[in-house]
Design a protein around this motif. Structure first.
Motif, PDB file in Angstrom:
ATOM      1  N   TYR A  38      40.978  46.024  36.510  1.00 25.55           N
ATOM      2  CA  TYR A  38      41.697  47.296  36.431  1.00 25.55           C
ATOM      3  C   TYR A  38      43.163  47.068  36.050  1.00 25.55           C
ATOM      4  CZ  TYR A  38      37.816  49.948  38.450  1.00 25.55           C
ATOM      5  OH  TYR A  38      36.605  50.550  38.665  1.00 25.55           O
ATOM      6  N   ARG A  39      43.787  46.041  36.627  1.00 28.67           N
ATOM      7  CA  ARG A  39      45.190  45.742  36.296  1.00 28.67           C
ATOM      8  C   ARG A  39      45.336  45.315  34.838  1.00 28.67           C
ATOM      9  NH1 ARG A  39      45.374  43.625  41.525  1.00 28.67           N
ATOM     10  NH2 ARG A  39      44.985  41.508  40.797  1.00 28.67           N
ATOM     11  N   LEU A  40      44.415  44.490  34.342  1.00 27.01           N
ATOM     12  CA  LEU A  40      44.466  44.054  32.945  1.00 27.01           C
ATOM     13  C   LEU A  40      44.366  45.255  32.003  1.00 27.01           C
ATOM     14  CD1 LEU A  40      42.156  40.903  33.134  1.00 27.01           C
ATOM     15  CD2 LEU A  40      44.640  40.920  32.761  1.00 27.01           C
ATOM     16  N   CYS A  41      43.497  46.188  32.336  1.00 22.85           N
ATOM     17  CA  CYS A  41      43.341  47.398  31.526  1.00 22.85           C
ATOM     18  C   CYS A  41      44.609  48.250  31.593  1.00 22.85           C
ATOM     19  CB  CYS A  41      42.126  48.199  31.985  1.00 22.85           C
ATOM     20  SG  CYS A  41      40.551  47.385  31.655  1.00 22.85           S
ATOM     21  N   GLU A  42      45.148  48.398  32.791  1.00 16.84           N
ATOM     22  CA  GLU A  42      46.345  49.219  32.985  1.00 16.84           C
ATOM     23  C   GLU A  42      47.539  48.671  32.202  1.00 16.84           C
ATOM     24  OE1 GLU A  42      49.246  49.895  36.732  1.00 16.84           O
ATOM     25  OE2 GLU A  42      47.140  50.412  37.084  1.00 16.84           O
ATOM     26  N   ARG A  43      47.655  47.348  32.158  1.00 18.82           N
ATOM     27  CA  ARG A  43      48.766  46.713  31.445  1.00 18.82           C
ATOM     28  C   ARG A  43      48.523  46.590  29.945  1.00 18.82           C
ATOM     29  NH1 ARG A  43      49.547  42.008  35.844  1.00 18.82           N
ATOM     30  NH2 ARG A  43      47.657  41.323  34.820  1.00 18.82           N
ATOM     31  N   GLY A  44      47.329  46.961  29.500  1.00 17.73           N
ATOM     32  CA  GLY A  44      47.018  46.892  28.072  1.00 17.73           C
ATOM     33  C   GLY A  44      46.615  45.512  27.591  1.00 17.73           C
TER      34      GLY A  44
END
Length: 71
Positions: A38-44
């Motif tokens: 989720y964090r990787l997705c949020e940070r792009g």
């Protein structure tokens, strides 16, 4: 009696289209927890799409993430 064009039809995926991965499946492939995905997705850092309220990732995007040395 008036009739419309008929029932709406959902278009299916073209044959050979790859199935989108869930966050859990991505986490398993990368050997990380779902919160990290989720964090990787949020940070792009990991390309993804939203389907309604869910995140989905193409297998090719997971492979590209790994190829960049981030996985």
């Amino acid at each position: 009696m008036l009739q419309g064009p008929g029932p709406a039809r959902l278009r299916g995926l073209p044959s050979g289209a790859e199935r989108l991965l869930t966050v859990r499946e991505v986490a398993e492939r990368l050997a990380i927890c779902t919160a990290t995905v989720y964090r990787l997705c949020e940070r792009g850092e990991l390309a993804h799409v939203r389907v309604s309220n869910a995140i989905r990732v193409r297998p090719a995007d997971v492979d590209a993430f790994i190829a960049r040395g981030q996985g």
